[in-house]
Write a protein that holds these residues in place. Structure first.
Motif, short mmCIF file in Angstrom:
data_model
loop_
_atom_site.label_atom_id
_atom_site.label_comp_id
_atom_site.label_asym_id
_atom_site.label_seq_id
_atom_site.Cartn_x
_atom_site.Cartn_y
_atom_site.Cartn_z
N LEU A 129 0.85 -1.19 0.00
CA LEU A 129 0.00 0.00 0.00
C LEU A 129 0.88 1.24 0.00
CD1 LEU A 129 -2.84 1.39 0.47
CD2 LEU A 129 -2.35 1.20 2.93
N TYR A 130 0.55 2.21 -0.83
CA TYR A 130 1.29 3.47 -0.78
C TYR A 130 0.33 4.61 -0.42
CZ TYR A 130 -0.34 4.50 -5.57
OH TYR A 130 -1.11 4.74 -6.69
N VAL A 131 0.80 5.51 0.43
CA VAL A 131 0.00 6.64 0.93
C VAL A 131 0.84 7.90 0.85
CG1 VAL A 131 -1.24 7.60 2.89
CG2 VAL A 131 -1.28 5.14 2.50
N HIS A 132 0.27 8.98 0.33
CA HIS A 132 1.02 10.24 0.28
C HIS A 132 0.11 11.40 0.64
CE1 HIS A 132 -0.69 10.75 -3.86
NE2 HIS A 132 -0.55 9.44 -3.88
N GLY A 133 0.70 12.45 1.19
CA GLY A 133 -0.06 13.58 1.73
C GLY A 133 -0.18 13.44 3.24
N ILE A 134 0.07 14.52 3.96
CA ILE A 134 0.11 14.45 5.43
C ILE A 134 -1.19 13.95 6.03
CG2 ILE A 134 0.52 15.75 7.56
CD1 ILE A 134 2.11 17.73 5.98
N ARG A 135 -2.30 14.51 5.56
CA ARG A 135 -3.59 14.11 6.13
C ARG A 135 -3.84 12.63 5.93
NH1 ARG A 135 -5.70 15.83 10.21
NH2 ARG A 135 -5.77 13.61 10.69
N ASN A 136 -3.52 12.13 4.74
CA ASN A 136 -3.70 10.71 4.46
C ASN A 136 -2.79 9.85 5.33
OD1 ASN A 136 -5.63 11.19 2.48
ND2 ASN A 136 -4.10 11.33 0.85
N CYS A 137 -1.57 10.33 5.53
CA CYS A 137 -0.62 9.60 6.39
C CYS A 137 -1.15 9.53 7.82
CB CYS A 137 0.75 10.27 6.36
SG CYS A 137 1.65 10.07 4.81
N MET A 138 -1.70 10.63 8.30
CA MET A 138 -2.24 10.65 9.66
C MET A 138 -3.47 9.74 9.78
SD MET A 138 -1.76 14.73 10.49
CE MET A 138 -2.31 14.64 12.20
N ASP A 139 -4.30 9.76 8.75
CA ASP A 139 -5.48 8.87 8.78
C ASP A 139 -5.06 7.41 8.81
OD1 ASP A 139 -7.15 11.05 8.72
OD2 ASP A 139 -7.55 10.95 6.56
N LEU A 140 -4.03 7.08 8.05
CA LEU A 140 -3.54 5.70 8.03
C LEU A 140 -2.94 5.33 9.38
CD1 LEU A 140 -2.99 3.07 6.52
CD2 LEU A 140 -0.83 4.04 5.75
N CYS A 141 -2.20 6.26 9.98
CA CYS A 141 -1.62 6.00 11.31
C CYS A 141 -2.73 5.74 12.33
CB CYS A 141 -0.76 7.18 11.75
SG CYS A 141 0.84 7.30 10.90
N ASP A 142 -3.81 6.49 12.20
CA ASP A 142 -4.96 6.26 13.10
C ASP A 142 -5.52 4.85 12.89
OD1 ASP A 142 -4.84 8.79 14.24
OD2 ASP A 142 -6.17 9.67 12.73
N SER A 143 -5.61 4.42 11.63
CA SER A 143 -6.14 3.09 11.32
C SER A 143 -5.24 2.00 11.88
CB SER A 143 -6.29 2.91 9.81
OG SER A 143 -7.27 3.79 9.30
N ILE A 144 -3.93 2.19 11.74
CA ILE A 144 -3.00 1.19 12.28
C ILE A 144 -3.12 1.12 13.80
CG2 ILE A 144 -0.57 0.53 12.50
CD1 ILE A 144 -0.06 1.95 9.85
N THR A 145 -3.25 2.32 14.42
CA THR A 145 -3.39 2.37 15.88
C THR A 145 -4.64 1.64 16.34
OG1 THR A 145 -2.25 4.52 15.94
CG2 THR A 145 -3.57 3.93 17.86
N GLU A 146 -5.69 1.76 15.56
CA GLU A 146 -6.96 1.10 15.90
C GLU A 146 -6.93 -0.40 15.62
OE1 GLU A 146 -9.64 3.27 13.52
OE2 GLU A 146 -9.49 5.13 14.69
N GLY A 147 -5.86 -0.87 14.98
CA GLY A 147 -5.73 -2.29 14.72
C GLY A 147 -6.44 -2.79 13.48
N THR A 148 -6.81 -1.85 12.58
CA THR A 148 -7.53 -2.27 11.37
C THR A 148 -6.59 -2.56 10.20
OG1 THR A 148 -7.81 0.05 10.71
CG2 THR A 148 -9.57 -0.95 12.02
N MET A 149 -5.30 -2.27 10.37
CA MET A 149 -4.33 -2.53 9.29
C MET A 149 -3.28 -3.52 9.80
SD MET A 149 -5.34 -0.58 6.79
CE MET A 149 -3.91 -0.60 5.73
N GLU A 150 -3.23 -4.68 9.22
CA GLU A 150 -2.26 -5.71 9.63
C GLU A 150 -1.65 -6.36 8.40
OE1 GLU A 150 -4.38 -8.43 12.07
OE2 GLU A 150 -4.56 -7.05 13.78
N GLY A 151 -0.42 -6.82 8.57
CA GLY A 151 0.25 -7.57 7.50
C GLY A 151 0.47 -6.74 6.25
N CYS A 152 0.84 -5.46 6.42
CA CYS A 152 1.02 -4.58 5.27
C CYS A 152 2.46 -4.05 5.16
CB CYS A 152 0.09 -3.38 5.37
SG CYS A 152 -1.66 -3.79 5.31
N PHE A 153 2.88 -3.83 3.93
CA PHE A 153 4.11 -3.09 3.65
C PHE A 153 3.65 -1.76 3.08
CE2 PHE A 153 7.49 -1.68 0.75
CZ PHE A 153 8.59 -1.72 1.61
N ILE A 154 3.89 -0.68 3.83
CA ILE A 154 3.30 0.62 3.50
C ILE A 154 4.37 1.64 3.11
CG2 ILE A 154 1.85 2.50 4.34
CD1 ILE A 154 0.76 0.49 6.43
#
Length: 577
Positions: free
Chosen positions: A263-288
């Motif tokens: 998965l690739y993510v760019h843009g600060i807001r998108n990066c922060m949203d993804l970090c929130d998702s990882i923190t919540e445990g909804t993103m696993e087994g990914c190379f980001i």
């Protein structure tokens, strides 16, 4: 050492930098914006959006020129984004142009990217990390270390291509060699100074710096000699600066598949949203692959040429860069000799949070006593009034940043002046339309404020003086004007307000003073009349004893006449005053 220079004299309290800073690393102190270095991820957005250019980047250009003028061996580490951001006919011309400036050699940072790709491939093959976040972007690294320290275990423990390349060049050329990174990123300056890998990069230049230097020296890249780079061909690793470039390099390099979802993510807001998702445990087994710049490094904060389309650059680079990996036999010897590991740390600031009672107290100071008073308009730069209150408590923001509150306060003060002033206040526009009319005016003109605001000045008084002031932009000060039809006299001050293109006037009631002056004048006239009667009587007596008095009578008449004139003149002067 500072990186972003702030000119306080240019700051105009617009709060645009705060509104555009996703991590709110800008504080307002004494009504001026200041960057908080320990919380800034150096995305450069505040520099880009500042309408007054109050924030500028501190350049290393003079430092680099000093290296070269002193004859020190100085090598450029050229970020692969050059392929889309510099104009040339053949790649080697860039090498030729930079050598003309005095650089000993020019090497591609993608050479270091190949080493980083090898490290990522190793991590994917080992499969020990649940989720892997790439660490090529220093802005992403700062974002996690400062704002999401709980995600540090997911950061690939690998240095960036710039640091890997600097380490490689220092090892090859000697540690007395000066290595200068050239790219479009501000955060690279901070990364170069990081104590964890200090000494590998001596200076950081932007493409803006190098273009200015080439212009000063009269050097055109397109007219320079085509000199091939001395580094090995980095091949697919030149794709690092475009979105999905790291993943493309890893996939081309992997000999065997892995179980990680890419998965690739760019843009600060998108990066922060993804970090929130990882923190919540909804993103696993990914190379980001994560980059704070929207579109990748080719859209870095120091890309100032508006004619450059990041979309075209991405397409052009993907079409022209070969997708072949760097052969393992070229990488393995280096990997066996050098380590490109990095340790990340928790750098989250320790900030005290206010209690609910303290937040409510701050709300009261800005007139927010009920939930509906919390407008959450965002004008101050914070998304909600609550966030702003917390920032005020933490001394990052000030109470007067609340635009609706300050506007209401200004209106209240203005209304207070209009309502309590004993003088008549009038404001009219160029058409003599009444814009403001103080409440006391009703007492004199018989017009309420509400009525007056629907009228034109000429509907109840002569507007000539107002029109003259508007036309000439000169003021009238201390002019006496009587309004017989209304039964009062005024002392008027009328001025033109350039900023608002309007005329402001204050009328001071001097009716009582004028009446007293009139009474005083009438008393003097009575005195003069009495004196004239005395003169007449004296003359009658004088005629009877003319022979005895002689010239004395004439002198007496002259003296008394002068007295009368003096009294009259004094009365006239009083009337003028």
């Amino acid at each position: 050492m500072g990186i972003i220079d702030f000119k306080a004299t240019k700051c105009k309290h617009c709060y645009k930098c705060i509104r555009n800073c996703e991590v709110k690393a800008v504080m307002i102190k004494n009504e001026l914006a200041e960057i908080m270095p320990d919380q800034c991820i150096l995305c450069g957005k505040c520099m880009q959006v500042c309408p007054q250019s109050a924030k500028t980047l501190i350049s290393d250009l003079d430092l680099v020129k000093g290296y070269i003028s002193r004859g020190e061996r100085t090598i450029i580490s050229l970020a692969p984004s050059y392929m889309g951001l510099l104009k040339y006919d053949s790649i080697g011309q860039i090498n030729g142009a930079l050598r003309k400036l005095g650089f000993t050699d020019v090497r591609e940072t993608a050479e270091g990217a190949a080493l980083v790709t090898a490290e990522y491939t190793r991590l994917l093959k080992e499969g020990k990390m649940d989720t892997i976040i790439t660490t090529c972007c220093p802005g992403v690294n700062d974002l996690v270390e400062i704002y999401y320290p709980q995600l540090i275990p997911y950061l690939a423990p690998v240095v960036s291509p710039m640091i890997a390349h600097g380490k490689l060049l220092k090892t090859e050329m000697g540690y007395d060699t000066k290595v200068v990174f050239l790219g479009p990123c501000i955060a690279k300056k901070k990364e170069a100074e990081d104590a964890r890998h200090a000494g590998y990069i001596d200076a950081v230049l932007s493409f803006v710096d190098i273009k200015r230097w080439l212009l000063e020296e009269g050097i055109s890249i397109e007219s320079c000699e085509d000199i091939p780079f001395t580094n090995q061909n980095p091949r697919v690793n030149r794709l690092y600066p475009v979105a999905n470039g790291i993943i493309s390099s890893v996939l081309a390099t992997e000999k065997e598949g892995d179980h990680y979802r890419k998965l690739y993510v760019h843009g600060i807001r998108n990066c922060m949203d993804l970090c929130d998702s990882i923190t919540e445990g909804t993103m696993e087994g990914c190379f980001i692959e994560m980059n704070v710049c929207s579109g990748g490094c080719i859209n870095g904060p120091l890309v100032e040429d508006e004619k450059i389309s990041r979309f075209k650059v991405k397409l052009d680079m993907e079409e022209t860069i070969e997708k072949e990996p760097v052969p393992w036999e070229e990488i393995n010897p280096i990997m066996d000799q050098l380590s490109f590991q990095k340790h990340f740390m928790n750098r989250a600031p320790e900030e005290v949070m206010p209690t609910e009672a303290q937040i409510k107290e701050i709300f009261k100071m800005t007139g927010k006593r009920k939930p509906e008073d919390e407008l959450n308009c965002g004008a101050c730069g914070y998304s909600t009034c609550r966030e702003k209150a917390i920032a005020v408590f933490q001394k990052k923001a000030e109470l007067n940043m609340c635009i609706p509150f300050m506007n209401e306060k200004a209106e209240s003060l203005s209304n207070l002046v209009l309502e309590t002033s004993p003088n008549i206040v009038l404001i009219v526009d160029k058409d003599m339309k009444i814009l403001e009319f103080s409440g006391v005016g009703e007492k004199y003109f018989g017009k309420s404020r509400q009525e007056a605001l629907t009228m034109y000045l000429y509907e109840f008084i002569d507007p000539s003086d107002f029109q003259w002031v508007y036309k000439t932009h000169q003021k009238i000060h201390g002019k006496k004007v009587s309004y017989g039809e209304y039964g009062f006299s005024t002392m008027q001050n009328i001025v033109y307000v350039e900023k608002e293109d309007m005329v402001l006037a204050t009328f001071i009631d001097i009716t009582r003073e004028e009446e007293l002056a009139k009474q005083e004048y009438e008393k003097k006239l009575e005195t003069i009349d009495l004196a004239q009667k005395v003169i007449h009587k004296q003359m009658m007596v004088a005629q009877e004893i003319a022979g005895l008095l002689g010239e004395t009578t004439a002198e007496t008449k002259t003296t008394l006449t002068k007295l009368c004139r003096s009294l009259l003149d004094e009365g006239s002067e009083s009337e003028v005053r």
